[in-house]
Design an enzyme around this catalytic site. Structure first.
Site, PDB file in Angstrom:
ATOM      1  N   HIS A  52      -6.316   0.823   1.581  1.00  0.00           N
ATOM      2  CA  HIS A  52      -5.085   0.909   0.800  1.00  0.00           C
ATOM      3  C   HIS A  52      -4.406  -0.456   0.793  1.00  0.00           C
ATOM      4  O   HIS A  52      -4.821  -1.366   1.515  1.00  0.00           O
ATOM      5  CB  HIS A  52      -4.139   1.979   1.379  1.00  0.00           C
ATOM      6  CG  HIS A  52      -3.760   1.769   2.805  1.00  0.00           C
ATOM      7  ND1 HIS A  52      -2.895   0.797   3.220  1.00  0.00           N
ATOM      8  CD2 HIS A  52      -4.146   2.405   3.934  1.00  0.00           C
ATOM      9  CE1 HIS A  52      -2.753   0.856   4.530  1.00  0.00           C
ATOM     10  NE2 HIS A  52      -3.517   1.819   5.000  1.00  0.00           N
TER      11      HIS A  52
HETATM   12  P1  TYD Z   1      -2.431   5.190   7.393  1.00  0.00           P
HETATM   13  O1  TYD Z   1      -1.530   4.010   7.216  1.00  0.00           O
HETATM   14  O2  TYD Z   1      -3.051   5.769   6.151  1.00  0.00           O
HETATM   15  O3  TYD Z   1      -3.600   4.828   8.437  1.00  0.00           O
HETATM   16  P2  TYD Z   1      -4.792   3.767   8.378  1.00  0.00           P
HETATM   17  O4  TYD Z   1      -4.427   2.693   7.403  1.00  0.00           O
HETATM   18  O5  TYD Z   1      -4.924   3.267   9.760  1.00  0.00           O
HETATM   19  O6  TYD Z   1      -6.048   4.458   7.987  1.00  0.00           O
HETATM   20  O7  TYD Z   1      -1.643   6.307   8.189  1.00  0.00           O
HETATM   21  C1  TYD Z   1      -2.272   7.475   8.668  1.00  0.00           C
HETATM   22  C2  TYD Z   1      -1.221   8.569   8.796  1.00  0.00           C
HETATM   23  O8  TYD Z   1      -0.213   8.184   9.735  1.00  0.00           O
HETATM   24  C3  TYD Z   1      -0.498   8.858   7.488  1.00  0.00           C
HETATM   25  O9  TYD Z   1      -0.338  10.269   7.405  1.00  0.00           O
HETATM   26  C4  TYD Z   1       0.851   8.215   7.647  1.00  0.00           C
HETATM   27  C5  TYD Z   1       1.077   8.222   9.142  1.00  0.00           C
HETATM   28  N1  TYD Z   1       1.866   7.045   9.613  1.00  0.00           N
HETATM   29  C6  TYD Z   1       3.178   7.223  10.012  1.00  0.00           C
HETATM   30  O10 TYD Z   1       3.736   8.326   9.989  1.00  0.00           O
HETATM   31  N2  TYD Z   1       3.875   6.114  10.457  1.00  0.00           N
HETATM   32  C7  TYD Z   1       3.319   4.886  10.495  1.00  0.00           C
HETATM   33  O11 TYD Z   1       3.990   3.892  10.907  1.00  0.00           O
HETATM   34  C8  TYD Z   1       1.956   4.707  10.051  1.00  0.00           C
HETATM   35  C9  TYD Z   1       1.297   3.366  10.059  1.00  0.00           C
HETATM   36  C10 TYD Z   1       1.271   5.819   9.619  1.00  0.00           C
END
Ligand code: TYD
Length: 136
Positions: A52
């Protein structure tokens, strides 16, 4: 923003017989002040993360233990960083597609972020990202 805005930043390292100490000061070592820190750990072998971009978020990513790869893509160019030491990190500017893979066992990825969590700041669709950066 082009990929060239992203870069490795080497951090201060204070070493003595007791071990190493590294620190990060917002707006000093990294080009933003830190509002949030999160970390990835217990990542199962073969997992990937990310895939993303963020519209406005600045981030700084450090490998605190183990190793993993960070792939950055601006819609035109791509660069792979191998992170395996905690005395440097990668600055990720806004509007950069990122993908993380090759996690070793015990890898810990810590991220400092310029803003609080906001799902509206994410672009999670590659096609939408390419359109937004004019890379269609
Ligand atoms: P995401 O940023 O998509 O993870 P990655 O990039 O590591 O694959 O986040 C995963 C899940 O965690 C998503 O449901 C959002 C949640 N999240 C939070 O609630 N707070 C945060 O600070 C972060 C980074 C993610």
């Amino acid at each position: 923003m082009p990929l060239s805005n992203c870069r490795r930043i080497d951090l201060p390292k204070i070493s003595d017989q007791r071990g190493n100490l590294t620190f990060v000061e917002g707006d000093v070592h990294i080009p933003f002040s830190v509002k949030r820190v999160y970390y990835l750990y217990d990542v199962p072998g073969g997992s990937d993360r990310g895939a993303h971009a963020h519209k406005n978020l600045h981030q700084f990513m450090i490998c605190m233990s183990g190793s993993f790869d960070l792939l950055l893509n601006d819609g035109t160019k791509e660069q792979r960083f191998h992170l395996n030491r905690s005395y440097y990190g990668i600055y990720i500017c806004p509007m950069m597609w990122r993908y993380l893979d090759n996690f070793s066992s015990g890898a810990v990825c810590m991220v400092m972020a310029s803003e609080r969590y906001d799902e509206d700041d994410y672009i999670r669709d590659w096609g939408e990202y390419c359109a937004a950066v004019g890379a269609v």
